[in-house]
Design an enzyme around this catalytic site. Structure first.
Site, PDB file in Angstrom:
ATOM      1  N   GLU A  76      94.782 -14.014 -64.222  1.00  0.00           N
ATOM      2  CA  GLU A  76      94.026 -14.629 -63.132  1.00  0.00           C
ATOM      3  C   GLU A  76      94.369 -14.032 -61.766  1.00  0.00           C
ATOM      4  OE1 GLU A  76      93.700 -19.152 -61.379  1.00  0.00           O
ATOM      5  OE2 GLU A  76      94.188 -18.900 -63.496  1.00  0.00           O
ATOM      6  N   ASP A  77      95.651 -13.756 -61.526  1.00  0.00           N
ATOM      7  CA  ASP A  77      96.103 -13.406 -60.175  1.00  0.00           C
ATOM      8  C   ASP A  77      96.538 -11.950 -60.002  1.00  0.00           C
ATOM      9  OD1 ASP A  77      95.652 -16.016 -59.449  1.00  0.00           O
ATOM     10  OD2 ASP A  77      97.716 -16.660 -59.745  1.00  0.00           O
TER      11      ASP A  77
END
Length: 708
Positions: A76-77
């Protein structure tokens, strides 16, 4: 600060050296991936996945879950892909990480849609591996513990989402320790001042009650030892949100709630639980109606315990819970107890049963997801499904079904099987026929009567409460509406094609395929559905299919085709106007209404003035020769005011084999009243007979039919 070495020391108690090495490798990978990233608090970002892994370690989760916790924000990051994780740590860990990750690549219209879509993605991942939700709950718990750095509005939004979904999921899976902490942290974020005041009051009350708690605890422990019953007695602490909800819902002051003393007795075996129950009932008098046996009939999340309330010293209420050590572990860890016992290399049926129940629940979520129209509807069903179960009813074979309080026979039918619900027509409760809308109570035996070809009714949505039943009914009604729309669309299109001397059967398939391609439709049934729902006009579609010139169309248009015949059967795309109340025998027309299909009016109805000349919106209909239904009709009567008026009219109408649906009386003056009646009659002849009888009454003046 908690480090990877501290975690490794804790894992040494139940994981192998190789498994701990894998967890450490995942940590160093995450540390490198998140290098340079910081949390709002200023700490390095990797402290968050490390803390999540620590929460899972408390639950003795397996090493792959711990690795997924370390890596859960990597996709996600950072720029690392699922495929890269799969190459490094294996397909299983990569799937877990992907299941917990949000849909960051897609832009959503608003937060609600994003939340719903992300939750839907997680449910699909849960169906493949239940550990996804456990990692997600640990992730949410640490985020809630560290909400302090966020803006107040963002705190409240995250806390509400946690309260509505994640704390309930933790409760549904029996993970009580996480549920309680999530609820209290959410309460503190949403109502910080209320939480602080209740917390101060609890600390103060606990100090004032300490001697009484010790006295009762000592008395209970002495009683167990005197009867040679193994068991440890401990005080049971109420959590903040529970206190607040009881104060609000029961309208009780804080002091009344804190006057109830709670204790838990943990013992070795099930039969000892019942012996301890007898001992405490012999010590203190039980409160009638306050005993619950969740050992014989566990809750839906697998929770088992004996609950009883006693009159303690000086009449003070004492709540006692009695359970085994396994049940205590289940109450605190729920589905995670499956891994807790697995780590101890012990096969425990209670933990395995919890795991099976969780999988069954996830299968139910998947069925709801398939039936839901969109992600927002699905998440609404899930929220409804996450309320606690209260009613326990029996099938005719003696199997126990758990349903929410207020559930009906329809909810029961769908809980047994979707096909049973879709085809049910009646029910027996304790061997007596009862309405399908009957509310069920614990202990009842319910038998569902089905019939082939039966279909769900729209009215069921007004009294079903379980998410499975509501989503299944909606799904069936959508399917039913499609079938009705397709059938009506076929009749309308064939009627329009008859102007050109054609039918659907005689049309060339390539003409149909070309039109479907031009309209971006996949199948003929899609086109017929749109026609039946009024989204497309049959005559326009027929003209394109016939590929005729305008002057040819006009020539054919003069040759009026026969009106379409309808029966009295209402369905999803055929309804009868309430403005003019058409009856068999009336001249009727159909008004094509977008989304509703055909609405039948009397030909002289004033509401058709705007579209009467438009053959694409308003067209002639005729009654079928086999109409056997009853139809509503409105009457207006001018009557001399007299006592017993309603009773005499009701008797007359009943004798004429009609029913009164609605009656309204308005006084014109002291002598004259106006009566507005809505009756159910078979046809125009039946109505004429009723009106003739009314006019024979001396006190009845003018009788007229309403709606024109």
């Amino acid at each position: 600060m908690f480090t990877i070495d501290d975690l490794s020391d804790r894992l040494d108690g139940y994981l192998t050296v190789d498994e701990i090495a894998q967890v450490r490798r995942a940590f160093y990978y995450a540390e490198q991936a998140h290098d340079g990233q910081h949390r709002r608090s200023g700490e390095p970002y990797v402290t968050h996945p490390l803390a999540v892994a620590n929460i899972l370690a408390n639950m003795h989760m397996d090493y792959q879950s711990l690795m997924a916790a370390m890596l859960h924000d990597v996709i996600e990051d950072t720029g690392i892909t699922k495929e890269a994780l799969s190459r490094q740590f294996g397909e299983e860990v990569a799937e877990l990480v992907d299941g917990v990750s949000k849909l960051t690549q897609i832009t959503f219209e608003d937060k609600a849609v994003a939340q719903a879509e992300n939750f839907q993605k997680m449910v699909l991942a849960m169906s493949r591996d239940i550990r996804v939700i456990i990692v997600k709950l640990a992730d949410r718990l640490h985020n809630m513990r560290t909400l302090g750095a966020l803006r107040p509005d963002k705190k409240r939004r995250i806390a509400r989402e946690t309260l509505e979904i994640y704390s309930r999921i933790a409760g549904r899976l029996g993970i009580n320790t996480i549920r309680v902490e999530l609820e209290d942290l959410s309460f503190q974020a949403i109502h910080p001042m209320r939480a602080e005041r209740i917390q101060r009051a609890v600390v103060k009350a606990r100090g004032n009650r300490r001697s009484m708690v010790r006295h009762v605890q000592s008395t209970l422990q002495t009683t167990l030892e005197g009867d040679e019953l193994p068991g440890a007695v401990m005080g049971r602490q109420k959590h903040l949100l529970s206190i607040y909800r009881k104060m609000r819902d029961q309208r009780k002051p804080f002091n009344e709630l804190m006057d109830v003393f709670g204790f838990r007795i943990v013992t070795d075996r099930v039969d000892t639980c019942y012996r301890i129950l007898g001992a405490v009932h012999n010590l203190y008098k039980p409160v009638p109606g306050r005993f619950k046996d969740y050992i014989a009939i566990p809750k839906a999340n697998g929770y088992q315990s004996l609950h009883t309330t006693l009159f303690g010293p000086n009449g003070i209420p004492i709540e006692v819970q009695i359970r085994t050590r396994e049940m205590e572990a289940m109450a605190n860890n729920g589905i995670a107890a499956h891994w807790l016992y697995k780590a101890g290399q012990t096969d425990r049926p209670i933990a395995m049963g919890s795991h099976a129940r969780a999988r069954e629940w996830v299968r139910g979520l998947l069925e709801m997801q398939r039936h839901a129209g969109n992600s927002l509807e699905f998440i609404e069903h899930v929220k409804n499904d996450l309320f606690p179960d209260d009613a326990y009813v029996f099938t005719p074979k003696g199997d126990i079904m758990e349903l929410p309080r207020g559930a009906t026979a329809i909810d029961f039918a769908y809980a047994v099987h979707t096909d049973i619900g879709n085809s049910c027509i009646a029910c027996r409760i304790d061997r007596h026929l009862a309405p399908l809308s009957s509310r069920l109570e614990s202990g009842q035996t319910v038998e569902i009567i089905t019939a082939p070809g039966a279909q769900p009714n729209l009215a069921w949505l007004s009294f079903t409460i379980t998410a499975k039943a509501r989503s299944a009914v909606r799904h069936a009604l959508k399917h039913q509406q499609r079938n009705d729309s397709v059938a009506l669309g076929r009749r309308l299109l064939n009627q329009a094609l008859s102007s050109f001397g054609l039918t659907l059967e005689t049309l060339a398939q390539n003409h149909i395929d070309a039109l479907l391609a031009a309209l971006s439709l996949n199948a003929l049934d899609d086109l017929l559905e749109e026609i039946g729902l009024g989204s497309r006009v049959a005559y326009s579609v027929a003209r394109r299919l016939a590929d005729s010139e305008p002057e040819e169309i006009q020539a054919h248009g003069d040759d009026q085709q026969g009106a379409m015949a309808i029966s009295g059967a209402r369905n999803m795309v055929l309804s009868f106007a309430r403005c003019c109340y058409p009856l068999p025998g009336d001249t009727i027309v159909g008004n094509l209404s977008a989304g509703r299909g055909i609405v039948v009016h009397r030909s002289e109805c004033g509401n058709l003035e705007d579209c009467r000349e438009d053959p694409e919106k308003c067209f002639p209909l005729q009654w079928s020769e086999t109409v056997e239904d009853d139809f509503p009709v409105g009457l207006r009567l001018e009557i001399e005011t007299r006592r017993g008026l309603v009773a005499e009219l009701a008797s007359l109408i009943n004798d004429a084999e009609a029913n009164i649906e609605r009656i309204n009386i308005e006084e014109r003056d002291e002598r004259l009243s106006i009566v507005h009646l809505t009756l159910s009659v078979r046809n125009r002849v039946h109505l004429a007979r009723i009106i003739k009888r009314m006019r024979n009454l001396t006190y009845v003046g003018r009788v007229s039919r309403t709606g024109s």
